[in-house]
Structure formats: structure tokens, C-alpha cells
Design a protein around this motif. Structure first.
Motif, mmCIF file in Angstrom:
data_model
loop_
_atom_site.group_PDB
_atom_site.id
_atom_site.type_symbol
_atom_site.label_atom_id
_atom_site.label_comp_id
_atom_site.label_asym_id
_atom_site.label_seq_id
_atom_site.Cartn_x
_atom_site.Cartn_y
_atom_site.Cartn_z
ATOM 1 N N TYR A 1 0.859 -1.187 0.000
ATOM 2 C CA TYR A 1 0.000 0.000 0.000
ATOM 3 C C TYR A 1 0.897 1.239 0.000
ATOM 4 C CZ TYR A 1 -3.836 -3.076 1.668
ATOM 5 O OH TYR A 1 -4.776 -4.056 1.810
ATOM 6 N N PHE A 2 0.416 2.291 -0.641
ATOM 7 C CA PHE A 2 1.125 3.565 -0.602
ATOM 8 C C PHE A 2 0.261 4.596 0.114
ATOM 9 C CE2 PHE A 2 2.881 1.660 -4.552
ATOM 10 C CZ PHE A 2 4.227 1.681 -4.223
ATOM 11 N N ASN A 3 0.893 5.330 1.018
ATOM 12 C CA ASN A 3 0.175 6.386 1.712
ATOM 13 C C ASN A 3 0.143 7.614 0.800
ATOM 14 O OD1 ASN A 3 -1.130 7.633 3.755
ATOM 15 N ND2 ASN A 3 0.460 7.235 5.298
ATOM 16 N N MET B 1 -5.056 5.634 1.549
ATOM 17 C CA MET B 1 -4.172 4.490 1.315
ATOM 18 C C MET B 1 -4.442 3.867 -0.059
ATOM 19 S SD MET B 1 -1.743 3.468 3.060
ATOM 20 C CE MET B 1 -1.576 3.293 4.812
ATOM 21 N N LEU B 2 -3.408 3.850 -0.896
ATOM 22 C CA LEU B 2 -3.566 3.299 -2.246
ATOM 23 C C LEU B 2 -3.153 1.818 -2.238
ATOM 24 C CD1 LEU B 2 -2.593 5.081 -5.517
ATOM 25 C CD2 LEU B 2 -2.055 2.685 -5.228
ATOM 26 N N HIS B 3 -4.095 0.948 -2.579
ATOM 27 C CA HIS B 3 -3.844 -0.503 -2.533
ATOM 28 C C HIS B 3 -3.245 -0.974 -3.863
ATOM 29 C CE1 HIS B 3 -6.807 -1.378 0.978
ATOM 30 N NE2 HIS B 3 -6.364 -0.127 1.024
ATOM 31 N N GLU C 1 -3.924 -4.168 -17.145
ATOM 32 C CA GLU C 1 -3.793 -2.831 -17.724
ATOM 33 C C GLU C 1 -2.926 -1.908 -16.861
ATOM 34 O OE1 GLU C 1 -7.901 -2.080 -18.312
ATOM 35 O OE2 GLU C 1 -8.271 -1.563 -16.235
ATOM 36 N N SER C 2 -2.587 -0.787 -17.441
ATOM 37 C CA SER C 2 -1.697 0.170 -16.778
ATOM 38 C C SER C 2 -2.234 0.544 -15.393
ATOM 39 C CB SER C 2 -1.578 1.419 -17.649
ATOM 40 O OG SER C 2 -0.683 2.308 -17.063
ATOM 41 N N GLY C 3 -1.368 0.504 -14.407
ATOM 42 C CA GLY C 3 -1.747 0.905 -13.059
ATOM 43 C C GLY C 3 -2.311 -0.214 -12.202
ATOM 44 N N CYS C 4 -2.343 -1.448 -12.730
ATOM 45 C CA CYS C 4 -2.938 -2.547 -11.949
ATOM 46 C C CYS C 4 -1.970 -3.091 -10.906
ATOM 47 C CB CYS C 4 -3.448 -3.655 -12.862
ATOM 48 S SG CYS C 4 -2.141 -4.615 -13.644
ATOM 49 N N GLY C 5 -0.706 -2.638 -10.930
ATOM 50 C CA GLY C 5 0.223 -3.043 -9.866
ATOM 51 C C GLY C 5 1.300 -4.024 -10.282
ATOM 52 N N LYS C 6 1.492 -4.224 -11.584
ATOM 53 C CA LYS C 6 2.479 -5.205 -12.069
ATOM 54 C C LYS C 6 3.896 -4.833 -11.616
ATOM 55 C CE LYS C 6 1.416 -4.361 -16.426
ATOM 56 N NZ LYS C 6 0.416 -3.295 -16.269
ATOM 57 N N SER C 7 4.281 -3.584 -11.874
ATOM 58 C CA SER C 7 5.643 -3.170 -11.499
ATOM 59 C C SER C 7 5.804 -3.163 -9.985
ATOM 60 C CB SER C 7 5.948 -1.770 -12.038
ATOM 61 O OG SER C 7 5.888 -1.773 -13.435
ATOM 62 N N THR C 8 4.781 -2.700 -9.289
ATOM 63 C CA THR C 8 4.861 -2.665 -7.822
ATOM 64 C C THR C 8 5.054 -4.077 -7.278
ATOM 65 O OG1 THR C 8 3.427 -0.724 -7.810
ATOM 66 C CG2 THR C 8 3.667 -1.905 -5.735
ATOM 67 N N ASP D 1 10.607 -6.285 -16.375
ATOM 68 C CA ASP D 1 9.465 -5.367 -16.345
ATOM 69 C C ASP D 1 9.319 -4.690 -17.711
ATOM 70 O OD1 ASP D 1 7.403 -3.684 -15.726
ATOM 71 O OD2 ASP D 1 8.347 -2.789 -13.964
ATOM 72 N N GLU D 2 8.455 -5.225 -18.545
ATOM 73 C CA GLU D 2 8.238 -4.718 -19.906
ATOM 74 C C GLU D 2 9.562 -4.583 -20.665
ATOM 75 O OE1 GLU D 2 5.120 -3.819 -21.064
ATOM 76 O OE2 GLU D 2 3.923 -3.207 -19.330
ATOM 77 N N PRO D 3 10.390 -5.625 -20.678
ATOM 78 C CA PRO D 3 11.753 -5.453 -21.218
ATOM 79 C C PRO D 3 11.802 -5.198 -22.723
ATOM 80 C CG PRO D 3 11.324 -7.766 -20.809
ATOM 81 C CD PRO D 3 10.155 -7.013 -20.246
#
Ligand SMILES: Nc1ncnc2c1ncn2[C@@H]1O[C@H](COP(=O)(O)OP(=O)(O)OP(=O)(O)O)[C@@H](O)[C@H]1O
Ligand SMILES: [Mg+2]
Length: 314
Positions: A14-16, A21-23, A43-50, A173-175
Motif C-alpha cells: 500500500y502507498f500512503n 491508502m492506495l492498494h 492494464e496500466s496501473g494494476c500493480g504489475k511493477s509494484t 518489467d516490460e523489457p
């Protein structure tokens, strides 16, 4: 079945943020066997890189566990973290911004070798040459700077640097997303060759479904921080179950002109990842949603190794 090299259990990140709180990663569990590739799509922003960054400890997790070779590495001491950093590496999408522009190819690859204190001076030179050959970089490019190389070669340098200390696990990560299509295949082949030679294990993050089908043994489909479906690559493409996976796959152009695919266009609003309500996060866009979808969902095994988080799938 081989033992998993990596096992992630109920991982949360999670990010504050000023809005709450962003899950980014919310209760994700899966495992990857040694020498295999797990594709992660969504899709973009779904948390793959995180997810990838949290697993390899580029950032702390909020909750859950990460087992590497059977050992919980979620909360480790500094010394242990040093070892993990050598055994788990990452290759980024854009080698241009991930490589130091003031370092030559040779210096970029030699740097992790020097930091590790595992090698003597003369050995570093030999190792660097070995790695350059391994990733297919011509010896005469050793004194070139990243900006002097084309995208494909630059990514080979990024891969070489990640490989320098013989890691067991690499998050890709998206190499190939930033590369020309013709170069993409070369870099994908390189990654696969390296896997065959050394038994390295990959987590391969991408939004390109044709790439993920080609390279992965298993696939995780993520939607807004959660795992909605996971199966072997063949099974997922043959029998997608989750309405989101079906929509994703419908976007791949069909090569069969007699049976053109109907693209599923999603309507409805994307819910915010900030303090989301319990229940299916895809429900607001799902054509099959009912009242029951607003209850918390669980990942259920529909057939051997095929897990889906959707109360509407039987
Ligand atoms: N350091 C951070 N601080 C606050 N929020 C973050 C941070 N890093 C990521 N996020 C948020 O976490 C969510 C997941 O981001 P992430 O970058 O993991 O997505 P992604 O699936 O890799 O997307 P893309 O396909 O665009 O790379 C997004 O809502 C993003 O805004
Ligand atoms: Mg990303």
C-alpha cells in the motif's frame, strides 16, 4: 512438479497518498517453479511493477510473505538482504533511463561485479567479457556509451548487468515494450536462451499478450492490485474464465479471417485503488455482475492449476 523457487503469499503493498491508502498490490498469492517463466499481465496501473519491485525488495512490503528457495525473505537483516539483492535482479523497460549515461558498456556491466567484492581485478575484466559475449554485445562496443547504442543493444547491456552476478531470479518489467518489433524477438530469444542455459527463473511483466503467450509457462492476470486469474499459458488462452481476462484476450487481433473475434469493449467506471470497497473491483465494468459480486471474492481452483476469482464462474 519442481519445488517453487519463489512463493508469494497474501502479499500487499500500500502507498500512503494525500487522498488515502492506495492498494497497489492487495493480497496476491502465487508461486513460480525454478527455471520457469511467470507472465504478469493487466492494464496500466494494476500493480504489475509494484509487485515485481516489492518481491525483489526494491521497496518494503506492507503485509504478506515472500519465500525464496523455501525461506521467508519478507523481513530480513541487512546482510541477508545483500545476498537477495545479488540473487534477484530486475530488467527495466527503458534501458536508456536505467543505465548511467556517463558509464561505458564495460563499466555498466563491471559495476555490480566490483561492488560484490567477489572478484579480483583481473577477473572482473574476464567476467565482463564473458557477459558481453553471453548477451551478444560485440567486443568493440565496450567503450561505447548508452546513447551511442540502438535500443536492442542497450537492452542487451541492461540484461548483461542484471546477469552479472548469476542471479537465480529476474523480474523483467516490460523489457521489450520500448523496442521495435523486429528487435523485440531478438531480445526475447536472448532471454529464453539464457534460461535454457542457466535455469534462471523469470517473472515477466507486460501488457502485450502475444509476447506473454510466447514466453510464459504460466500467467497471472491482475486487475487493480488483485490477482483475478492464473493458469498455465496454454490453458489461459484456451479457456479464459474471468470476464476481465476474456475482455483482455478479445483485444488480440484474430489471424483466422473465417472466424473473426468479437472484441469485448468494457463499459463502466474504473474504481479507484484508494481504499477500495470489499468485493470484486471489476464489477463496475463487468457485463455479468450481480449483487453477489459486491461480497469479497476468493481465488478458487476451477480445474487443476487454473484459479479464478469470480463468484459467477462455476
Ligand atoms: N511510489 C508510489 N507512490 C504512490 N503510488 C504509487 C507508487 N508507485 C506506484 N503507485 C501506484 O500504484 C498503482 C500501481 O502502479 P504500477 O506502476 O505498479 O502499475 P503497473 O501495472 O506497472 O502499470 P504500467 O503498466 O503503467 O507500468 C498505481 O495506481 C500507481 O499510481
Ligand atoms: Mg509498470
Amino acid at each position: 512438479m519442481a519445488a517453487p523457487l519463489l512463493e508469494v503469499k497474501h502479499l500487499k503493498k500500500y502507498f500512503n497518498t494525500p487522498k488515502g491508502m492506495l492498494h497497489a498490490v492487495d493480497d496476491v498469492s502465487f508461486s513460480i517453479e525454478k527455471g520457469r517463466t511467470m507472465g504478469v499481465v493487466g492494464e496500466s496501473g494494476c500493480g504489475k511493477s509494484t509487485l515485481g519491485r516489492t518481491i525483489i525488495h526494491l521497496q518494503d512490503s506492507t503485509d504478506g510473505q515472500i519465500f525464496f528457495e523455501g525461506k521467508d525473505i519478507t523481513r530480513v537483516k541487512k546482510k541477508e538482504l545483500h545476498r537477495i539483492n545479488e540473487e534477484m535482479q530486475i530488467v527495466f523497460q527503458d534501458p536508456f533511463s536505467s543505465l548511467n549515461p556517463r558509464m561505458t558498456v564495460e563499466e555498466v556491466i563491471a559495476e555490480p561485479l566490483e561492488i560484490s567484492h567477489r572478484f579480483k581485478r583481473g577477473e572482473i575484466q574476464d567476467e565482463t567479457e564473458r557477459i558481453m559475449e553471453l548477451v551478444g554485445i560485440d567486443e568493440r562496443l565496450r567503450h561505447s556509451y548508452p546513447h551511442e547504442l540502438d535500443g536492442g543493444r542497450r537492452q542487451r547491456v541492461g540484461i548483461g548487468r542484471a546477469l552479472a552476478l548469476n542471479p537465480k531470479f529476474i523480474v523483467c518489467d516490460e523489457p521489450v515494450s520500448a523496442l521495435d518489433v523486429s528487435i523485440q524477438a531478438q531480445v526475447l530469444n536472448l532471454l529464453q536462451d539464457l534460461q535454457e542455459k542457466s535455469g534462471i527463473t523469470y517473472m515477466f511483466v507486460t501488457h502485450d499478450l502475444s509476447v506473454v503467450k510466447h514466453i510464459s509457462n504460466n500467467i497471472c492476470v491482475m486487475y487493480l492490485g488483485q490477482l483475478v486469474e492464473t493458469a498455465s499459458s496454454g490453458e489461459l488462452f484456451a479457456h479464459p474464465m474471468h470476464p476481465y481476462t476474456k475482455a483482455l484476450l478479445s483485444a488480440i487481433p484474430s489471424i483466422d479471417i473465417h472466424h473473426p473475434k468479437k472484441r469485448i469493449v468494457l463499459q463502466g467506471e474504473i474504481v479507484s485503488p484508494i481504499e477500495p470497497k470489499p468485493g470484486c473491483r471489476f464489477a463496475a465494468r463487468c457485463p455479468h455482475a450481480t449483487e453477489a459480486c459486491h461480497e469479497p471474492q476468493e481465488l478458487k481452483e476451477i480445474s487443476a492449476g487454473h484459479f479464478v476469482s469470480c463468484c459467477r464462474v462455476e
